[in-house]
Design a protein around this motif. Sequence first.
Motif, mmCIF file in Angstrom:
data_model
loop_
_atom_site.group_PDB
_atom_site.id
_atom_site.type_symbol
_atom_site.label_atom_id
_atom_site.label_comp_id
_atom_site.label_asym_id
_atom_site.label_seq_id
_atom_site.Cartn_x
_atom_site.Cartn_y
_atom_site.Cartn_z
ATOM 1 N N ILE A 2 -17.510 3.754 -1.696
ATOM 2 C CA ILE A 2 -16.814 4.082 -0.799
ATOM 3 C C ILE A 2 -15.828 5.303 -1.076
ATOM 4 N N ILE A 3 -15.797 6.572 -0.662
ATOM 5 C CA ILE A 3 -14.905 7.533 -1.014
ATOM 6 C C ILE A 3 -13.446 7.913 0.023
ATOM 7 N N TYR A 4 -12.585 8.021 -0.752
ATOM 8 C CA TYR A 4 -11.368 7.957 0.101
ATOM 9 C C TYR A 4 -10.978 9.651 0.117
ATOM 10 N N LYS A 5 -10.373 9.890 1.296
ATOM 11 C CA LYS A 5 -10.051 11.590 1.439
ATOM 12 C C LYS A 5 -8.552 11.480 2.001
ATOM 13 N N LEU A 44 -3.176 11.467 6.960
ATOM 14 C CA LEU A 44 -4.730 10.843 7.489
ATOM 15 C C LEU A 44 -5.298 10.411 6.206
ATOM 16 N N ILE A 45 -5.355 9.267 5.832
ATOM 17 C CA ILE A 45 -6.275 8.905 4.774
ATOM 18 C C ILE A 45 -7.471 8.052 5.467
ATOM 19 N N THR A 46 -8.478 8.630 4.687
ATOM 20 C CA THR A 46 -10.060 8.059 5.410
ATOM 21 C C THR A 46 -10.766 7.395 4.301
ATOM 22 N N ALA A 47 -11.634 6.695 4.768
ATOM 23 C CA ALA A 47 -12.568 5.896 3.875
ATOM 24 C C ALA A 47 -14.008 6.273 4.454
ATOM 25 N N GLU A 85 -6.660 -2.490 2.097
ATOM 26 C CA GLU A 85 -5.809 -2.186 1.001
ATOM 27 C C GLU A 85 -5.812 -1.170 0.234
ATOM 28 N N GLU A 86 -6.794 -0.476 -0.180
ATOM 29 C CA GLU A 86 -6.734 0.821 -0.715
ATOM 30 C C GLU A 86 -6.193 2.005 0.026
ATOM 31 N N LEU A 87 -6.598 1.906 1.594
ATOM 32 C CA LEU A 87 -6.029 3.001 2.356
ATOM 33 C C LEU A 87 -4.415 2.951 2.513
ATOM 34 N N ILE A 88 -3.882 1.575 2.277
ATOM 35 C CA ILE A 88 -2.504 1.624 2.063
ATOM 36 C C ILE A 88 -1.977 1.984 1.154
ATOM 37 N N LYS A 89 -2.643 1.550 -0.146
ATOM 38 C CA LYS A 89 -2.022 2.059 -1.451
ATOM 39 C C LYS A 89 -2.111 3.700 -1.425
ATOM 40 N N ARG A 90 -3.168 4.314 -0.911
ATOM 41 C CA ARG A 90 -3.324 5.770 -0.827
ATOM 42 C C ARG A 90 -2.304 6.144 0.054
ATOM 43 N N THR A 91 -2.008 5.737 0.968
ATOM 44 C CA THR A 91 -0.744 6.245 1.763
ATOM 45 C C THR A 91 0.675 6.131 1.213
ATOM 46 N N LYS A 92 0.691 4.966 0.398
ATOM 47 C CA LYS A 92 1.823 4.820 -0.387
ATOM 48 C C LYS A 92 2.005 5.897 -1.590
ATOM 49 N N GLU A 93 0.925 6.169 -2.119
ATOM 50 C CA GLU A 93 1.045 7.218 -3.082
ATOM 51 C C GLU A 93 1.260 8.512 -2.439
ATOM 52 N N ALA A 94 0.703 9.002 -1.391
ATOM 53 C CA ALA A 94 0.956 10.122 -0.719
ATOM 54 C C ALA A 94 2.494 10.297 -0.384
ATOM 55 N N ILE A 95 3.163 9.134 0.241
ATOM 56 C CA ILE A 95 4.310 9.434 0.675
ATOM 57 C C ILE A 95 5.486 9.466 -0.600
ATOM 58 N N GLY A 96 5.069 8.812 -1.539
ATOM 59 C CA GLY A 96 6.137 8.739 -2.672
ATOM 60 C C GLY A 96 6.862 7.483 -2.807
ATOM 61 N N PRO A 97 7.619 7.250 -3.701
ATOM 62 C CA PRO A 97 8.574 5.995 -3.885
ATOM 63 C C PRO A 97 9.698 5.935 -3.147
ATOM 64 N N THR A 98 10.231 7.190 -2.683
ATOM 65 C CA THR A 98 11.664 7.266 -2.001
ATOM 66 C C THR A 98 11.270 6.796 -0.315
ATOM 67 N N CYS A 99 9.991 6.965 0.098
ATOM 68 C CA CYS A 99 9.723 6.863 1.426
ATOM 69 C C CYS A 99 9.378 5.195 1.971
ATOM 70 N N SER A 100 10.023 4.951 2.945
ATOM 71 C CA SER A 100 9.735 3.657 3.333
ATOM 72 C C SER A 100 8.355 3.595 4.279
ATOM 73 N N VAL A 116 -0.799 -7.981 1.412
ATOM 74 C CA VAL A 116 -1.039 -6.597 0.757
ATOM 75 C C VAL A 116 0.336 -6.007 0.554
ATOM 76 N N GLY A 117 1.591 -6.501 0.453
ATOM 77 C CA GLY A 117 2.777 -6.047 0.024
ATOM 78 C C GLY A 117 3.981 -5.854 1.082
ATOM 79 N N PHE A 118 3.431 -6.123 2.272
ATOM 80 C CA PHE A 118 4.498 -5.697 3.416
ATOM 81 C C PHE A 118 5.527 -7.076 3.549
ATOM 82 N N LYS A 119 6.529 -6.745 3.650
ATOM 83 C CA LYS A 119 7.527 -7.603 4.112
ATOM 84 C C LYS A 119 7.650 -7.874 5.598
#
Length: 131
Positions: A2-5, A44-47, A85-100, A116-119
């Motif tokens: 799987i390739i993510y873009k 938009l993160i795609t697999a 889970e990887e799509l979520i991880k890459r979304t989090k990386e793209a928005i950065g640590p200051t973004c909910s 997968v880490g949501f509260k």
Amino acid sequence: MIIYKENQPIFPEQLAEVFFQSTIKRPYTDLTRLKKMIEASPLLITAWDDEKLVGVARSLTDFSYCCYLSDLAVREDYQRKGIGEELIKRTKEAIGPTCSLVLLSAPDALDYYPKVGFKKADHAFFIQRDM
């Protein structure tokens, strides 16, 4: 493999197929609406499995304070392989640590998101769309 873009252009027909095959409740027959959904998404993160779109994380965000993960969909035959889970991880990386990162869960997925880490939040409100 799987390739993510990130922000790879996709066609409404591709998104419709992922929505249909994932069983997520989205207007997959309304290609005009899907086109608007794609165009209005700054993230938009795609697999991909070769040339086949197999998963999508479509988000609305300011990349600073808040990101709404509007759609997380993986084709049913690709589920339970870590793609969501990887799509979520890459979304989090793209928005950065200051973004909910926030989302509204489908009833069938309520058990998935804490894994997968949501509260869970009990203080959300929304006005339901007409269609």
